[in-house]
Write an enzyme that holds these catalytic residues in place. Structure first.
Site, PDB file in Angstrom:
ATOM      1  CG  HIS A   1      26.425  -0.030 -57.511  1.00 30.97           C
ATOM      2  ND1 HIS A   1      25.892   1.557 -56.822  1.00 30.97           N
ATOM      3  CD2 HIS A   1      27.685   0.887 -59.204  1.00 30.97           C
ATOM      4  CE1 HIS A   1      26.600   2.663 -58.148  1.00 30.97           C
ATOM      5  NE2 HIS A   1      27.061   2.421 -58.527  1.00 30.97           N
TER       6      HIS A   1
ATOM      7  CB  CYS B   1      26.544   2.138 -62.468  1.00 36.64           C
ATOM      8  SG  CYS B   1      28.767   1.406 -62.239  1.00 36.64           S
TER       9      CYS B   1
END
Length: 158
Positions: free
Chosen positions: A123, A135
């Site tokens: 992201h 992430c």
């Protein structure tokens, strides 16, 4: 795609990225902030249709009430769920732009092992060098460029 300390090598380009505040892990656990090492794959793409256009024809819009379960004891752990959902979860339709485009991965999915970690996404980052909760995060133009090319099944080596 392949992660290196200099960024992710993908489709002939190097894209600067950040990883989890817990560094890299061989033994990922829910809430440790680490990015799991290993071979992962893109499984899907989500986007905010009120903010950006679809980066790929197969991308799904993030609608109000879409959540991601991080409740390790729940049967829907590490899956998209819809509100109302009482167990612990992450809101996908965020006020900030971090999830305007999200590539989903197969980390601990589709059959999630309790406590092994959830929601390992690709992201947008907050800013260069700012760590994630596990992430991989990229500059806004780079996550869009990546989402336009990384179809389901695209390997990610971390």
């Amino acid at each position: 795609m392949r992660w290196t300390r200099q960024g992710v090598l993908a489709f002939g380009r190097r894209l600067p990225c950040t990883i989890g505040r817990g560094g890299l892990s061989e033994d990922k656990r829910e809430g440790d902030g680490a990015t799991p090492r290993g071979l992962h794959h893109v499984t899907g793409c989500l986007y905010r249709p009120d903010r950006v256009s679809a980066p790929a024809p197969w991308a799904l819009p993030i609608l109000p009430g879409m959540l991601w379960s991080d409740a390790s004891g729940d049967a829907r752990y590490n899956q998209m769920v819809l509100a109302p959902y009482a167990p612990s979860h992450e809101v996908l339709r965020r006020a900030d732009p971090l999830y305007d485009i999200v590539l989903l991965t197969d980390w601990n999915w589709p059959l999630a092992e309790t406590g092994r970690g959830s929601a390992i996404f690709l992201h947008q980052w907050r800013r260069p060098g700012y760590p994630t909760e596990g992430c991989l995060a990229f500059a806004r133009p780079d996550i869009r460029w990546l989402a336009e090319r990384a179809a389901p099944g695209t390997p990610i080596l971390i």
